[in-house]
Design an enzyme around this catalytic site. Structure first.
Site, PDB file in Angstrom:
ATOM      1  N   ASP A 184      -5.654  -5.232  -6.667  1.00 43.72           N
ATOM      2  CA  ASP A 184      -4.915  -7.086  -5.482  1.00 43.72           C
ATOM      3  C   ASP A 184      -5.108  -7.710  -6.341  1.00 43.72           C
ATOM      4  O   ASP A 184      -6.182  -8.521  -7.509  1.00 43.72           O
ATOM      5  CB  ASP A 184      -6.361  -6.810  -4.841  1.00 43.72           C
ATOM      6  N   ASN A 192      -0.158 -18.765  -2.730  1.00 42.68           N
ATOM      7  CA  ASN A 192       1.606 -18.741  -1.942  1.00 42.68           C
ATOM      8  C   ASN A 192       1.643 -20.404  -1.080  1.00 42.68           C
ATOM      9  O   ASN A 192       2.189 -20.669  -0.587  1.00 42.68           O
ATOM     10  CB  ASN A 192       1.206 -18.005  -1.107  1.00 42.68           C
ATOM     11  N   ASP A 201       5.991 -14.195  -4.388  1.00 42.57           N
ATOM     12  CA  ASP A 201       6.951 -12.949  -4.215  1.00 42.57           C
ATOM     13  C   ASP A 201       7.254 -12.707  -5.716  1.00 42.57           C
ATOM     14  O   ASP A 201       7.630 -11.663  -6.673  1.00 42.57           O
ATOM     15  CB  ASP A 201       8.569 -13.265  -3.600  1.00 42.57           C
ATOM     16  N   GLU A 227      -0.194  -8.258  -0.704  1.00 47.16           N
ATOM     17  CA  GLU A 227      -0.711  -8.813  -2.148  1.00 47.16           C
ATOM     18  C   GLU A 227      -1.508  -7.182  -3.159  1.00 47.16           C
ATOM     19  O   GLU A 227      -2.052  -7.306  -3.752  1.00 47.16           O
ATOM     20  CB  GLU A 227      -1.454  -9.619  -2.806  1.00 47.16           C
TER      21      GLU A 227
END
Length: 306
Positions: A184, A192, A201, A227
């Protein structure tokens, strides 16, 4: 369309036998440019007839047809046997997919239909075919798109789980070890929220690429969601899984990305487990996910095992 195509072949075969004494009329029918037609002896492979359209698709001038047997056209001998067996059992077959050889030009996918008939006083098979290579390419691409995550290009969750099940079954059958990692991206929500989803992204793509480069062909990698990434390590005991997990962590830790004149370092937390008796993929994922939670709770940017 397939029914109509098969009926045309049956009609050609019937008329060919009915006009057997009038060779010119037979050849007029068989040389129709609408259908590639081949007539051969299934036992010997001897070519009795091939028209211009068939020769063109098979990659040679019609005048060179005498150089070939019908067996030369099949890429896989076992496919020819299966095709002929279907005709022996039912006197005909339709929509048989196989690869045919195109002379000096590799192979192409073909859709073949065939019927049994008597020609030149021999038991023969008349078959016709179409080049379906473009259709097969489209089918392959559609399957690929259904299997991969569009952002990262690695397996999506559904495909990963299917392949993980196969790997677990194989490990059980061959009595080999299997390990699983859950990875993760640390503080991804902050990335973000601070820099925007397009930048997020890019981060996911970079981490995915780094994992692929580190694993090479040594593991099954999938994007599990958001993620989070999942990795199956076939033929791997826990001690080696620890080494691989740490290699992944270190490879990502040294990544530096710039955004808005800021240099951002990336880290990941990883949870790992190995196969146990009576294990399932779901159980392994649950344990690896629990180990991942422990890595997060212990301060991130580390590997925990369970």
């Amino acid at each position: 369309v397939a029914y109509h195509y098969n009926r045309v072949l049956e009609k050609i075969a019937t008329v060919t036998q009915a006009l057997h004494g009038s060779r010119d009329r037979v050849l007029t029918i068989l040389n129709s440019p609408a259908f590639p037609v081949v007539i051969s002896n299934p036992r010997t492979g001897k070519l009795h007839f091939i028209n211009q359209r068939a020769a063109q698709l098979l990659g040679f001038p019609l005048v060179e047809a005498v150089r070939y047997d019908e067996t030369d056209f099949w890429h896989k001998t076992q496919d020819r046997e299966l095709f002929l067996n279907q005709i022996r059992n039912a006197d005909q077959t339709v929509d048989f997919e196989t690869e045919l050889n195109r002379v000096n030009q590799g192979v192409f996918w073909a859709l073949i239909s065939g019927v049994k008939l008597t020609y030149d006083q021999e038991q023969c098979v008349l078959f016709s075919f179409n080049d379906i290579s473009n259709r097969k390419m489209m089918e392959h691409e559609l399957r690929r798109l259904a299997e991969v995550d569009p952002l990262t290009g690695i397996y999506n969750r559904r495909s990963f789980l299917e392949l993980a099940e196969l790997e677990l079954r194989k490990a059980n059958q061959e009595n080999r070890p299997l390990a699983m990692l859950m990875l993760d991206v640390d503080r991804f929500k902050w990335i973000n929220d601070t820099f925007g989803h397009p930048y997020g992204d890019q981060v996911l793509k970079l981490i995915s690429d780094t994992c692929q480069q580190t694993l090479r062909d040594g593991g099954l990698l999938g994007r599990f969601g958001g993620e989070e990434f999942a990795i199956v390590l076939p033929n791997t005991y826990m001690d080696m899984a620890q080494v691989i997990a740490e290699c992944l962590r270190q490879a990502i830790e040294v990544l530096m990305v710039e955004q808005d004149q800021q240099t951002i370092s990336l880290t990941v937390s990883i949870g790992a487990t190995e196969q146990r008796e009576e294990d399932t993929v779901a159980k392994m994922i649950k344990r690896a996910d629990k180990a991942l939670y422990q890595a997060k709770k212990a301060g991130r940017n580390q590997v925990q095992f369970l």
